[in-house]
Design a protein around this motif. Sequence first.
Motif, short mmCIF file in Angstrom:
data_model
loop_
_atom_site.label_atom_id
_atom_site.label_comp_id
_atom_site.label_asym_id
_atom_site.label_seq_id
_atom_site.Cartn_x
_atom_site.Cartn_y
_atom_site.Cartn_z
N GLY A 1 -4.98 14.45 9.83
CA GLY A 1 -6.13 14.53 8.96
C GLY A 1 -6.62 13.21 8.40
O GLY A 1 -7.54 13.18 7.60
N GLY A 2 -5.98 12.10 8.80
CA GLY A 2 -6.43 10.78 8.37
C GLY A 2 -6.16 10.43 6.93
O GLY A 2 -7.06 9.96 6.21
N PRO A 3 -4.92 10.61 6.43
CA PRO A 3 -4.63 10.16 5.06
C PRO A 3 -4.87 8.66 4.92
O PRO A 3 -4.68 7.90 5.88
CB PRO A 3 -3.15 10.52 4.87
N GLY A 4 -5.30 8.26 3.71
CA GLY A 4 -5.66 6.87 3.50
C GLY A 4 -4.54 6.07 2.86
O GLY A 4 -3.37 6.46 2.87
N TRP A 5 -4.93 4.90 2.30
CA TRP A 5 -3.96 3.99 1.68
C TRP A 5 -4.44 3.60 0.29
O TRP A 5 -5.64 3.47 0.04
CB TRP A 5 -3.78 2.74 2.54
N ALA B 1 -0.57 24.48 0.55
CA ALA B 1 -0.17 23.78 -0.69
C ALA B 1 -0.35 22.27 -0.56
O ALA B 1 0.54 21.49 -0.89
CB ALA B 1 1.26 24.13 -1.07
N TYR B 2 -1.54 21.85 -0.08
CA TYR B 2 -1.82 20.42 0.10
C TYR B 2 -1.80 19.68 -1.24
O TYR B 2 -2.20 20.22 -2.27
CB TYR B 2 -3.17 20.23 0.76
N PHE B 3 -1.37 18.43 -1.18
CA PHE B 3 -1.25 17.56 -2.36
C PHE B 3 -2.44 16.60 -2.41
O PHE B 3 -2.83 16.04 -1.39
CB PHE B 3 0.05 16.78 -2.29
N ALA B 4 -2.99 16.40 -3.61
CA ALA B 4 -4.07 15.44 -3.82
C ALA B 4 -3.55 14.29 -4.66
O ALA B 4 -3.14 14.49 -5.80
CB ALA B 4 -5.26 16.11 -4.51
N GLY B 5 -3.58 13.08 -4.09
CA GLY B 5 -3.12 11.91 -4.82
C GLY B 5 -2.35 10.96 -3.92
O GLY B 5 -2.43 11.04 -2.69
N MET C 1 0.84 -1.20 0.00
CA MET C 1 0.00 0.00 0.00
C MET C 1 0.87 1.25 0.00
O MET C 1 2.06 1.20 0.30
CB MET C 1 -0.92 0.01 1.23
N ALA C 2 0.27 2.40 -0.35
CA ALA C 2 0.94 3.70 -0.34
C ALA C 2 -0.02 4.71 0.27
O ALA C 2 -1.24 4.50 0.31
CB ALA C 2 1.33 4.11 -1.76
N ARG C 3 0.50 5.83 0.71
CA ARG C 3 -0.34 6.86 1.29
C ARG C 3 -1.11 7.62 0.21
O ARG C 3 -0.60 7.85 -0.89
CB ARG C 3 0.51 7.84 2.10
N THR C 4 -2.34 8.03 0.54
CA THR C 4 -3.13 8.86 -0.35
C THR C 4 -3.66 10.06 0.44
O THR C 4 -4.00 9.94 1.62
CB THR C 4 -4.28 8.06 -0.98
N PHE C 5 -3.69 11.23 -0.24
CA PHE C 5 -4.03 12.50 0.40
C PHE C 5 -5.18 13.18 -0.34
O PHE C 5 -5.28 13.08 -1.57
CB PHE C 5 -2.81 13.42 0.43
N ASN C 6 -6.02 13.92 0.41
CA ASN C 6 -7.22 14.51 -0.18
C ASN C 6 -7.01 15.91 -0.77
O ASN C 6 -7.92 16.47 -1.38
CB ASN C 6 -8.37 14.55 0.84
N GLY C 7 -5.84 16.52 -0.57
CA GLY C 7 -5.56 17.82 -1.16
C GLY C 7 -6.08 19.00 -0.38
O GLY C 7 -5.95 20.15 -0.83
#
Length: 278
Positions: free
Chosen positions: A206-210, A140-144, A1-7
């Motif tokens: 903020g609870g980044p996902g996977w 400058a939040y990242f989405a992805g 798995m890898a981290r995912t962010f909502n931006g």
Amino acid sequence: MARTFNGTSQRLWRGSAPVLQPPLTLAVWVRPSRNSAYEDVLGLSNTGQNHTGYFLQLRGPDGTRAAAVTAQQGTFAIARSADAYTLDQWQHLAGVFSATDRRRVFWNGRPGADDTVAKTPGGLNRTTVGAWESSGGATAYFAGGAAEAAVWDLALSDAEILALAQGDSPLLVRPDNLRAYWPLGGDFGENDADQSGQANDLTAEGGPGWTTHPPIRYPEPEPPPPPPPPSGKPIPRFPITAGRVWSAGAAAGRVAKHARAAGIYVSGNRAGLVRTVS
């Protein structure tokens, strides 16, 4: 798995920076999900100042280019990639900051042109994945998706960056100079721990996902140690154990004699027989 962010509100961070000044290299795998914003993926910053530090950025409004950026009190020196990035695909981003007046970005292993504007950020005290920290707040939040983030205390060569872009783990590229390595999944499981041995673990906010991890070549495990050498004890002249034993030629009778003396029953004693020892 890898981290995912909502931006908008998710990131990983640590209240220190593993490297404080050039030369240094930043690298990370990214899977962008938008191209409409300026997004910071991995950076080392001075959180008390206005945009000060070193970071890797995706610049959607600037031709969807990736960038290696040095910032000092709100002024920027930007090295842009030659190629545009693609949405929803894993791609490799790296920045080599070889001096205060030289930086280069690499997109999928391909280098862009050097930027030579002099900037000297100081007081670095924050590491961030998935955002940037400036003047005490995140921006400058990242989405992805993001994975395999790493920091070295030297300028990696073009060939070494290419090896990373082709799937080598940071553990295989200048490991003695690796100051932080966050796989963010892969063979190391769902955690944000530093696997470089430097204990620069990250904290999730903020609870980044996977999400699915990019394919990476990790070091092979260490082979098991060899068996211990023989003890050096002498081998008996007539070793007899349970099972089938071959009595060779004229020595058969002597073997049987020694077996009986040892209290072991032997069926038959003719030369050339296979004997069952019980």
